[in-house]
Scaffold this motif. Sequence first.
Motif, mmCIF file in Angstrom:
data_model
loop_
_atom_site.group_PDB
_atom_site.id
_atom_site.type_symbol
_atom_site.label_atom_id
_atom_site.label_comp_id
_atom_site.label_asym_id
_atom_site.label_seq_id
_atom_site.Cartn_x
_atom_site.Cartn_y
_atom_site.Cartn_z
ATOM 1 N N VAL A 190 -14.512 -35.654 -2.677
ATOM 2 C CA VAL A 190 -13.187 -36.111 -3.091
ATOM 3 C C VAL A 190 -12.138 -35.329 -2.301
ATOM 4 O O VAL A 190 -12.206 -34.094 -2.213
ATOM 5 N N PHE A 191 -11.180 -36.034 -1.726
ATOM 6 C CA PHE A 191 -10.121 -35.441 -0.921
ATOM 7 C C PHE A 191 -8.780 -35.601 -1.625
ATOM 8 O O PHE A 191 -8.424 -36.703 -2.041
ATOM 9 N N PHE A 192 -8.043 -34.495 -1.736
ATOM 10 C CA PHE A 192 -6.778 -34.488 -2.460
ATOM 11 C C PHE A 192 -5.618 -34.054 -1.567
ATOM 12 O O PHE A 192 -5.640 -32.956 -1.005
ATOM 13 N N ASP A 193 -4.613 -34.896 -1.446
ATOM 14 C CA ASP A 193 -3.332 -34.451 -0.919
ATOM 15 C C ASP A 193 -2.756 -33.431 -1.911
ATOM 16 O O ASP A 193 -3.178 -33.376 -3.080
ATOM 17 N N ILE A 194 -1.782 -32.647 -1.481
ATOM 18 C CA ILE A 194 -1.174 -31.659 -2.384
ATOM 19 C C ILE A 194 0.128 -32.170 -2.992
ATOM 20 O O ILE A 194 0.176 -32.515 -4.177
ATOM 21 N N ASP A 195 1.181 -32.226 -2.178
ATOM 22 C CA ASP A 195 2.516 -32.521 -2.694
ATOM 23 C C ASP A 195 2.631 -33.964 -3.167
ATOM 24 O O ASP A 195 2.443 -34.905 -2.400
ATOM 25 N N GLY A 196 2.917 -34.133 -4.448
ATOM 26 C CA GLY A 196 3.037 -35.460 -5.030
ATOM 27 C C GLY A 196 1.717 -36.036 -5.494
ATOM 28 O O GLY A 196 1.683 -37.148 -6.041
ATOM 29 N N THR A 197 0.632 -35.286 -5.285
ATOM 30 C CA THR A 197 -0.700 -35.748 -5.707
ATOM 31 C C THR A 197 -1.335 -34.721 -6.637
ATOM 32 O O THR A 197 -1.571 -34.987 -7.806
ATOM 33 N N LEU A 198 -1.620 -33.524 -6.112
ATOM 34 C CA LEU A 198 -2.061 -32.445 -7.003
ATOM 35 C C LEU A 198 -0.878 -31.842 -7.752
ATOM 36 O O LEU A 198 -0.962 -31.578 -8.951
ATOM 37 N N THR A 199 0.211 -31.615 -7.023
ATOM 38 C CA THR A 199 1.390 -31.024 -7.661
ATOM 39 C C THR A 199 2.446 -32.093 -7.908
ATOM 40 O O THR A 199 2.616 -33.022 -7.119
ATOM 41 N N THR A 239 7.664 -31.353 -12.102
ATOM 42 C CA THR A 239 7.449 -30.026 -12.692
ATOM 43 C C THR A 239 7.086 -28.969 -11.651
ATOM 44 O O THR A 239 7.150 -27.777 -11.949
ATOM 45 N N HIS A 240 6.663 -29.413 -10.458
ATOM 46 C CA HIS A 240 6.175 -28.522 -9.396
ATOM 47 C C HIS A 240 4.917 -27.771 -9.833
ATOM 48 O O HIS A 240 4.591 -26.718 -9.287
ATOM 49 N N GLU A 241 4.230 -28.313 -10.810
ATOM 50 C CA GLU A 241 2.995 -27.723 -11.319
ATOM 51 C C GLU A 241 1.839 -28.699 -11.139
ATOM 52 O O GLU A 241 2.047 -29.892 -10.880
ATOM 53 N N VAL A 242 0.617 -28.198 -11.297
ATOM 54 C CA VAL A 242 -0.580 -29.032 -11.310
ATOM 55 C C VAL A 242 -0.939 -29.301 -12.760
ATOM 56 O O VAL A 242 -1.156 -28.352 -13.527
ATOM 57 N N PRO A 243 -0.979 -30.563 -13.196
ATOM 58 C CA PRO A 243 -1.311 -30.858 -14.590
ATOM 59 C C PRO A 243 -2.667 -30.282 -14.986
ATOM 60 O O PRO A 243 -3.585 -30.228 -14.161
ATOM 61 N N GLN A 303 -0.015 -21.872 4.563
ATOM 62 C CA GLN A 303 0.710 -22.308 3.370
ATOM 63 C C GLN A 303 -0.233 -22.690 2.229
ATOM 64 O O GLN A 303 0.211 -23.212 1.209
ATOM 65 N N MET A 304 -1.522 -22.430 2.389
ATOM 66 C CA MET A 304 -2.500 -22.811 1.373
ATOM 67 C C MET A 304 -2.504 -21.887 0.162
ATOM 68 O O MET A 304 -2.656 -22.323 -0.967
ATOM 69 N N THR A 305 -2.342 -20.596 0.409
ATOM 70 C CA THR A 305 -2.501 -19.614 -0.664
ATOM 71 C C THR A 305 -1.563 -19.865 -1.829
ATOM 72 O O THR A 305 -1.962 -19.798 -2.996
ATOM 73 N N ILE A 306 -0.319 -20.194 -1.525
ATOM 74 C CA ILE A 306 0.665 -20.378 -2.579
ATOM 75 C C ILE A 306 0.281 -21.533 -3.507
ATOM 76 O O ILE A 306 0.624 -21.540 -4.689
ATOM 77 N N VAL A 307 -0.461 -22.500 -2.971
ATOM 78 C CA VAL A 307 -0.906 -23.640 -3.779
ATOM 79 C C VAL A 307 -2.211 -23.328 -4.498
ATOM 80 O O VAL A 307 -2.353 -23.553 -5.702
ATOM 81 N N THR A 308 -3.200 -22.791 -3.765
ATOM 82 C CA THR A 308 -4.498 -22.543 -4.379
ATOM 83 C C THR A 308 -4.421 -21.484 -5.473
ATOM 84 O O THR A 308 -5.179 -21.535 -6.447
#
Length: 265
Positions: A8-17, A21-25, A52-57
């Motif tokens: 499974v492949f996930f985009d980040i902005d607007g998909t995971l986050t 809210t700028h959060e991950v549900p 820029q990955m660390t700030i998200v992971t």
Amino acid sequence: MASSIKAVFFDIDGTLTSFVTHEVPQSTKDAIEALKAKGIKVFIATGRAPSQMTIVTERLGITFDGYMTMTGQYCFDDHGFLKKHDISKTDLRIFLDYLAAHPEVGANFAEEDYVYFNQITPTIREQYAGLGATAPSLVVDDVNRVFDHPTYQFSAFVGEDEERRIVDLLPDCRSVRWHPSFCDFIPADGGKPAGIRAFMELYGFAREETIAFGDGGNDADMLAYAGIGVAMGDGGDKAKAAADYVTDTVDDDGILNALKHFDVL
């Protein structure tokens, strides 16, 4: 098909986050952990750079099996795998000449471990403020770095008409856009499908055994390429048109609901 999904492949902005809210549900976090528990590989598929990955992971608290970054141009995992494809120096020279002739345009350049701008314009500040706590830092540097450091993606903060004019100048690049304020430029044969193929080769799963989630124009070719392409309910028209299925919004448990819809979970 869904019962055979292996990746499974996930985009980040607007998909995971969420852009709200700028959060991950929590439902998304739970869904990813459930995928991992079933032995399904999970991958990031983003336009962001590796640095820029660390700030998200860190906000996710989840370890992914691999990271497709800079729109598929730089793919890696935590075990030494690395596949990369940088932009030609010819196209970079042409783009720098364009910037010299258009001093009002802001631009961003992404290297392996460094991302910088030619200048910080009000448009850039506004766009990055919209990312909230997941916004990367803004650094200005000498654009002539491109001749000494491999550059995998660059962005121009321009509208669609100017984007087309820039594309016409570049023989070896194409553009992708996920935000009204800017577009990304990548090698003409690059993109997120190339990133999927890199991990297909590494792990041996087939295209039909993949599902991808995205919301923006830079996700459209990935959603069309994957075995199942899922667009977020609050995504753009290009992503929705390319997808096999449009799920609910990020904040309405869109990822979990789609995985249940296709019996992946």
